[in-house]
Scaffold this motif. Structure first.
Motif, mmCIF file in Angstrom:
data_model
loop_
_atom_site.group_PDB
_atom_site.id
_atom_site.type_symbol
_atom_site.label_atom_id
_atom_site.label_comp_id
_atom_site.label_asym_id
_atom_site.label_seq_id
_atom_site.Cartn_x
_atom_site.Cartn_y
_atom_site.Cartn_z
ATOM 1 N N HIS A 41 0.824 -1.210 0.000
ATOM 2 C CA HIS A 41 0.000 0.000 0.000
ATOM 3 C C HIS A 41 0.860 1.262 0.000
ATOM 4 C CE1 HIS A 41 -3.415 -2.620 0.734
ATOM 5 N NE2 HIS A 41 -2.762 -3.145 1.761
ATOM 6 N N ALA A 42 2.092 1.141 -0.456
ATOM 7 C CA ALA A 42 3.016 2.273 -0.426
ATOM 8 C C ALA A 42 2.670 3.308 -1.483
ATOM 9 C CB ALA A 42 4.450 1.774 -0.625
ATOM 10 N N ALA A 43 3.187 4.512 -1.295
ATOM 11 C CA ALA A 43 2.864 5.638 -2.183
ATOM 12 C C ALA A 43 3.327 5.392 -3.615
ATOM 13 C CB ALA A 43 3.497 6.916 -1.634
ATOM 14 N N HIS A 44 4.486 4.763 -3.805
ATOM 15 C CA HIS A 44 4.971 4.569 -5.173
ATOM 16 C C HIS A 44 4.112 3.573 -5.942
ATOM 17 C CE1 HIS A 44 6.968 0.974 -3.458
ATOM 18 N NE2 HIS A 44 7.116 0.544 -4.703
ATOM 19 N N VAL A 45 3.499 2.644 -5.226
ATOM 20 C CA VAL A 45 2.613 1.669 -5.860
ATOM 21 C C VAL A 45 1.358 2.375 -6.396
ATOM 22 C CG1 VAL A 45 1.217 -0.403 -5.480
ATOM 23 C CG2 VAL A 45 3.490 -0.202 -4.425
ATOM 24 N N LEU A 377 6.604 8.643 1.748
ATOM 25 C CA LEU A 377 5.770 8.233 2.867
ATOM 26 C C LEU A 377 4.472 9.006 2.869
ATOM 27 C CD1 LEU A 377 5.890 6.434 5.481
ATOM 28 C CD2 LEU A 377 6.651 8.479 6.686
ATOM 29 N N GLU A 378 3.378 8.311 3.159
ATOM 30 C CA GLU A 378 2.068 8.933 3.268
ATOM 31 C C GLU A 378 1.490 8.671 4.651
ATOM 32 O OE1 GLU A 378 0.251 8.702 -1.256
ATOM 33 O OE2 GLU A 378 -0.192 7.059 0.131
ATOM 34 N N ALA A 379 0.514 9.480 5.026
ATOM 35 C CA ALA A 379 -0.180 9.269 6.301
ATOM 36 C C ALA A 379 -0.806 7.886 6.306
ATOM 37 C CB ALA A 379 -1.252 10.335 6.491
ATOM 38 N N GLY A 380 -0.634 7.176 7.416
ATOM 39 C CA GLY A 380 -1.169 5.833 7.548
ATOM 40 C C GLY A 380 -0.237 4.735 7.117
ATOM 41 N N GLN A 381 0.891 5.102 6.481
ATOM 42 C CA GLN A 381 1.820 4.095 5.966
ATOM 43 C C GLN A 381 2.733 3.577 7.075
ATOM 44 O OE1 GLN A 381 3.557 5.251 2.236
ATOM 45 N NE2 GLN A 381 5.292 3.857 2.458
#
Length: 679
Positions: A41-45, A377-381
């Motif tokens: 569930h990462a941002a780059h995905v 990085l995103e919130a919740g990650q």
């Protein structure tokens, strides 16, 4: 102009994957991300046009699996692969596998990677082009005995370096002959774990060294240019922390000579693509430089070069990879202004910079003139211990160095990643040191700082602010709300508190002063005071007045309000609300050796029943690719709780030491302190 690619695959993760995706999308190129289970569930995905699962979190079964990456490229129609940095970016076998599969590797050819990837053969190659070298060993695959003998000729102090890798892993400075054998053993193990090759070499350790590197770019038509230098002298145990362009040390004549030396280095191996040539320069002799190594990839710190040259290095990689000639000549490259980058790590400076982890409740970075943020990085990650702890880069640019420093300090003050302990506040401390402001740098500056200089202690004002937050959230515990505490969040939590509006509230007793228990900086304190007024504006900023003192900042809370993150004028502080001690027999267990970070046990150096002295090594834990030796906190008899290969959590008990010198069994309950090896 040659047609660029339709589709590329980025064989990496985090902020560098996002960085490549950004340029590719601007050029109309479809992007493919790859990910492990830890990054599902990462941002780059989410940012890529499509994504392919590689395997479990362990890098050897996902990001480092060449066959899986090549298969993902073929399955998605990718014509080229961008390796980013780390992982497979300097792997000659990967470059060769791409060529064999008919896929363009956006980097140098296998032969160049092999030559420059082995620091011994690299020195031999550049020496033939007249590039100056630091005195050291020249032969490959020397035994420990050979290296020990060679050290006498080189002269102490010496620096142990792994031949097959970089990033500070496996590097050890040795000042006395008696310390060299043990250091070689540790360095070989770290090199083997990180790079699959335990070959080592030695160099003379240059006094007060400064680390200066030059960005080069080459095409397959024989054109090579450099794009100026970067100063990377602010390091902690060989790991870069702050980078800037240009260097404050070099004059124009030296800048020209070091740039030409970098070009000759690239020519020595028929280089293609982006690369960085690293030099060591003595602070006392800035006109004298020595070749250290060449990184055959894009560097973490490439944004500062982009900011002062106006050149998109990723775009040049794509164009060169597509067979185009470089669109720029050396005369086209000019340096304008000054740019400084700060690496933000998930690590705790107060605990010896040990890696941390956790889930980001929020991710707050500023915008504004001269500010660039490269973050993955995103919130919740979730930030796990499987990979490198760097989570973002904050870059500030200005017309001069002083302006860039001021902008960076202000930007760091406005940054926060609540939920994860980071080095943001340490970075603010670092860049405001008089030596840094004056440009008086060397690679040991950070390691010379004392505990007081590294400390980030919450003031009474910070504590009052946190106490106000606790009072504001009374009745909210037990809810599952997580994140920034805003007026909407409080109002929607179901609390009947008078703070839900939120506005100031006082009991009818005029002399009532509520007391709140908080744990901060390892200390439990009682904060007593009166909250006169509180308001939360539309931007989520709290404005609180306690005992006539005004506080302004943001407040974040975990799901049950047990932990509160407060941002104020001097950064972010973490407060916890202590719970009752439910231990039935406190102290009976002895002095515990606790895991200082999530990781895996790689070695146990004693057995249950052994007697140890304070400071003796007990357990070696590996986290984020580096080893940490945990030592006995006191003398006594040890009981081992861990097993080699086991995955351990933060503060998990790995061993217990019971004082065997007293009749009543009284023990010292001090926690073990880890001895960091190079990170």
């Amino acid at each position: 102009m040659t047609a660029l690619f339709d589709t590329i695959l980025i064989a990496n993760r985090g902020e560098i994957a996002l960085r490549v995706i950004r340029t590719a999308k601007r050029l109309g190129i479809r992007t493919v991300a790859v990910y492990s289970d830890a990054d599902a569930h990462a941002a780059h995905v989410k940012a890529a046009d499509t994504a392919v699962r590689l395997g479990p979190a362990q890098a050897s079964e996902s990001y480092l699996d060449i066959d899986k990456v090549i298969a993902a490229a073929k399955a998605t129609g990718a014509q080229a692969i961008h390796p980013g940095y780390g992982f497979l970016s300097e792997n000659a076998d990967f470059s060769a596998a791409c060529e064999a599969a008919g896929i363009v590797f956006l980097g140098p050819r296998p032969e160049a990677i092999r030559t420059m990837g082995d620091k011994i053969t690299a020195k031999q190659a550049v020496s033939a082009r007249g590039v100056p070298l630091v005195p050291g060993t020249k032969d490959a695959a020397m035994s420990d005995a050979d290296l020990i003998a060679a050290a006498e000729d080189i002269g102490y102090p010496v620096l142990i370096k792994p031949s097959a890798g970089g990033g500070g892993k496996g590097m050890h400075a040795v000042f006395e002959p008696a310390d060299l054998p043990a250091a070689l053993t540790t360095a070989r193990r770290e090199a083997a774990n990180s790079f699959g090759d335990d070959t080592l070499f030695l160099e003379r350790l240059v006094a007060t060294p400064r680390h200066i590197e030059v960005q080069v770019m080459a095409d397959e038509h024989g054109n090579v240019i450099h794009l100026g230098e970067r100063e990377c002298s602010l390091q902690r145990r060989h790991q870069k922390v702050i980078e800037e362009a240009p260097s404050a040390l070099l004059d124009e004549a030296t800048r020209e000579r070091i740039g030409q030396a970098a070009i000759e280095t690239a020519r020595s191996v028929g280089y293609r693509g982006a690369g960085t040539v690293e030099f060591i320069v003595g602070a006392d002799r800035p006109d004298e430089f020595f070749f250290m190594e060449m990184n055959t990839r894009l560097q973490v710190e490439h944004p500062v070069t982009e900011e002062v040259t106006g050149v998109d290095l990723v775009e040049l990689q794509l164009r060169v990879g597509a067979g185009e000639e470089l669109p720029l000549s050396q005369d086209d490259i000019t340096l304008s202004g000054h740019s400084i980058e700060a690496r933000i790590y998930a690590e705790d400076p107060a605990r010896g910079f040990l890696p941390t982890g956790g889930r980001a409740i929020d991710v707050v970075f500023p915008t504004g003139e001269g500010i660039r943020v490269d973050a993955g990085l995103e919130a919740g990650q979730q930030v796990a211990s499987d990979y490198d702890p760097m989570i973002a880069k904050l870059i500030a640019t200005g017309p001069d160095r002083a302006t860039a420093l001021d902008r960076l300090e202000a930007a760091l003050a406005a940054s926060a990643v609540p939920g994860i302990v980071t080095n943001i506040d340490f970075l603010r401390t670092l860049i405001t040191l008089p030596e840094v402001a004056a440009g008086d740098l060397d690679t040991s500056l950070i390691d010379r700082l004392g505990e007081d200089e590294l400390a980030h202690t919450a003031t009474e004002v910070d504590r009052q602010f946190a106490a106000a937050a606790v009072l504001c959230t009374q009745g909210r515990a037990g809810t599952e709300t997580t994140g920034a505490l805003t007026a909407e969040a409080l109002a929607g939590s179901g609390t009947a508190s008078a703070w839900a509006k939120p506005r100031a509230f006082r009991t009818s007793r005029p002399d009532f002063r509520p007391t709140v228990s908080l744990t901060v900086d390892g200390e439990t304190v009682e904060v007593t005071g009166t909250v006169d007024d509180v308001d939360i504006d539309d931007h989520g900023i709290w404005h609180v007045t306690t005992d006539g003192t005004q506080h302004t900042g943001r407040i974040f809370s975990d799901a049950r309000d047990r932990t509160i993150w407060v941002t104020g004028e001097r950064g972010i502080h973490v407060f916890t609300r202590p719970q009752a001690d439910t231990s039935l027999t406190p102290g009976d267990g002895g002095a515990e050796v606790l895991a200082p970070m999530p990781g895996s046990v790689v070695e146990i150096r004693v057995e249950t029943g052994d007697h140890v002295e304070a400071g003796d090594p007990i357990v070696v834990v590996e986290a984020m690719k580096m080893e940490h030796v945990l030592t006995a906190p006191a003398a006594g008899t040890v009981t081992i709780s861990a097993v080699p290969g086991a995955q351990v959590a933060l503060d998990e008990v790995l061993a217990t030491v019971v004082d065997d010198t007293t009749a009543d069994g009284a023990v010292d309950d001090t926690e073990a302190a880890p001895e960091n090896t190079d990170r």
